[in-house]
Scaffold this active site. Structure first.
Site, PDB file in Angstrom:
ATOM      1  CG  ASP A  39      -1.982   0.988   1.254  1.00 13.02           C
ATOM      2  OD1 ASP A  39      -2.504   1.277   0.164  1.00 13.02           O
ATOM      3  OD2 ASP A  39      -2.322   1.498   2.345  1.00 13.02           O
ATOM      4  CG  ASP A  42       0.548   7.511  -3.305  1.00 10.57           C
ATOM      5  OD1 ASP A  42       0.316   8.355  -4.196  1.00 10.57           O
ATOM      6  OD2 ASP A  42       0.244   7.688  -2.105  1.00 10.57           O
ATOM      7  CD  GLU A  98      -3.931   8.802  -3.613  1.00  8.18           C
ATOM      8  OE1 GLU A  98      -3.711   7.763  -2.957  1.00  8.18           O
ATOM      9  OE2 GLU A  98      -3.863   9.946  -3.131  1.00  8.18           O
ATOM     10  N   GLY A 102      -8.589   6.621   2.970  1.00  5.23           N
ATOM     11  CA  GLY A 102      -9.029   7.469   4.066  1.00  5.23           C
ATOM     12  C   GLY A 102     -10.440   7.130   4.511  1.00  5.23           C
TER      13      GLY A 102
HETATM   14  O1  G3H Z   1      -4.309   3.250   2.303  1.00  2.26           O
HETATM   15  C1  G3H Z   1      -4.831   3.222   3.435  1.00  2.26           C
HETATM   16  C2  G3H Z   1      -6.050   3.942   3.721  1.00  2.26           C
HETATM   17  O2  G3H Z   1      -6.275   4.958   2.841  1.00  2.26           O
HETATM   18  C3  G3H Z   1      -6.319   4.147   5.162  1.00  2.26           C
HETATM   19  O3  G3H Z   1      -6.741   5.449   5.511  1.00  2.26           O
HETATM   20  O4  G3H Z   1      -6.176   5.480   7.924  1.00  2.26           O
HETATM   21  O5  G3H Z   1      -7.749   7.093   6.968  1.00  2.26           O
HETATM   22  O6  G3H Z   1      -8.402   4.707   7.161  1.00  2.26           O
HETATM   23  P1  G3H Z   1      -7.314   5.688   6.969  1.00  2.26           P
HETATM   24 ZN    ZN Z   2      -4.524   5.517   1.639  1.00  2.04          ZN
END
Ligand code: G3H
Ligand code: ZN
Length: 279
Positions: free
Chosen positions: A84, A106, A136, A207
């Site tokens: 990720d 990313d 992204e 997010g």
């Molecule tokens: O790539 C990971 C996510 O976008 C997690 O985001 O911590 O706001 O849930 P978050």
């Molecule tokens: Zn993220």
């Protein structure tokens, strides 16, 4: 079971208009909890390890990465193991070599041309190894600790980005912001619908911690497929650990507080997986 291709999982989820839970692993306990949860509700799950989490683990991908692959192999439900938010192309190659079957490159912080060019390069070597690629477009705020839900991805630009790069999944900016510890984010569901109609690949929501349950159901109905959650699980885990430590100063065995924290993550992931499947 062997790793399952995230492209297959996402296509099935998109066809059914349900969400696919993708949860970040910051400690091994989180991965155990996520797989257990997925098995308990009989849903597929994506275990994701970020470049940041790898940095926390001494910059070493293999120890935790191999553990995730092993958990996936032993799981009784479909599991994908995903890198990720990798900004480092060499880390993408290392994840492919280790056996991850999905990578997010990313480049959203880069100038647009450079993002497209580098993403296309990552797609080339990942596809040669049958590894899926997420990218992204339209930087989702909060990665630098500053919440900014204002970024928006343009639907036509998103379609062109997919054509230019060949990515399999696309993360888009629609009102969420990374690392929110409260759930007040308001998503632009009309924009999600417009992007879904314009873009030929499944969409990814980053997010997601800041999005309340009803907003998430609406986002999935509008066309979001892969739902990335990290901070929300950390909030639950840490809350349980804090209560135990505050309640008993004699506790010294980490299993006595990490274990209940892990179980909290398991229960919340199971709840979220059911919510995303709208049941
Ligand atoms: O790539 C990971 C996510 O976008 C997690 O985001 O911590 O706001 O849930 P978050
Ligand atoms: Zn993220």
């Amino acid at each position: 079971m062997p790793l399952v291709d995230i492209r297959q999982m996402a296509a099935e989820a998109a066809a059914e208009s349900v969400g696919l839970g993708a949860f970040n692993v910051v400690l091994l306990e989180f991965a155990y909890a996520q797989v257990q949860a997925a098995e308990s509700v009989n849903r597929p799950v994506i275990l994701q390890l970020s470049q940041n989490a790898i940095a926390y683990h001494g910059g070493r991908l293999a120890p935790l990465g191999k553990a995730l692959l092993s958990l996936a192999e032993e799981a009784t439900v479909p599991v994908a193991v995903h890198l990720d938010h990798a900004e480092d192309v060499d880390l993408c190659r290392a994840a492919v070599d280790l056996g991850f079957n999905s990578v997010m490159y990313d480049g959203s912080h880069l100038p647009d041309d450079e993002n497209r060019e580098t993403t296309a390069r990552v797609v080339e070597f990942c596809h040669a190894a049958n590894v899926a690629v997420e990218a992204e477009l339209g930087e989702v705020g909060g990665k630098n600790g500053v919440h900014d839900p204002s970024a928006r991805t343009d639907p036509q630009d998103a379609a062109q980005f997919v054509t230019d790069t060949g990515v399999d999944l696309l993360a888009v900016a629609v009102g969420s912001s990374h690392a929110m510890t409260t759930r007040g984010a308001v998503l632009d569901t009309d924009l999600i619908r417009d992007i879904r109609d314009a873009v030929p690949v499944p969409l990814v929501l980053h997010g997601s911690s800041g999005v309340p349950d009803d907003g998430m159901v609406a986002a999935i109905e509008a066309g979001m497929t892969k739902i990335n959650v990290s901070t929300h699980l950390n909030v639950g885990f840490t809350g349980v650990v804090r209560d135990i430590l505050n309640g008993d100063e004699t506790v010294v065995d980490p299993r006595k507080y990490v274990g209940p924290g892990r179980d909290q993550v398991r229960d919340e992931v199971a709840r979220l997986l059911n919510l995303y499947a709208r049941r």
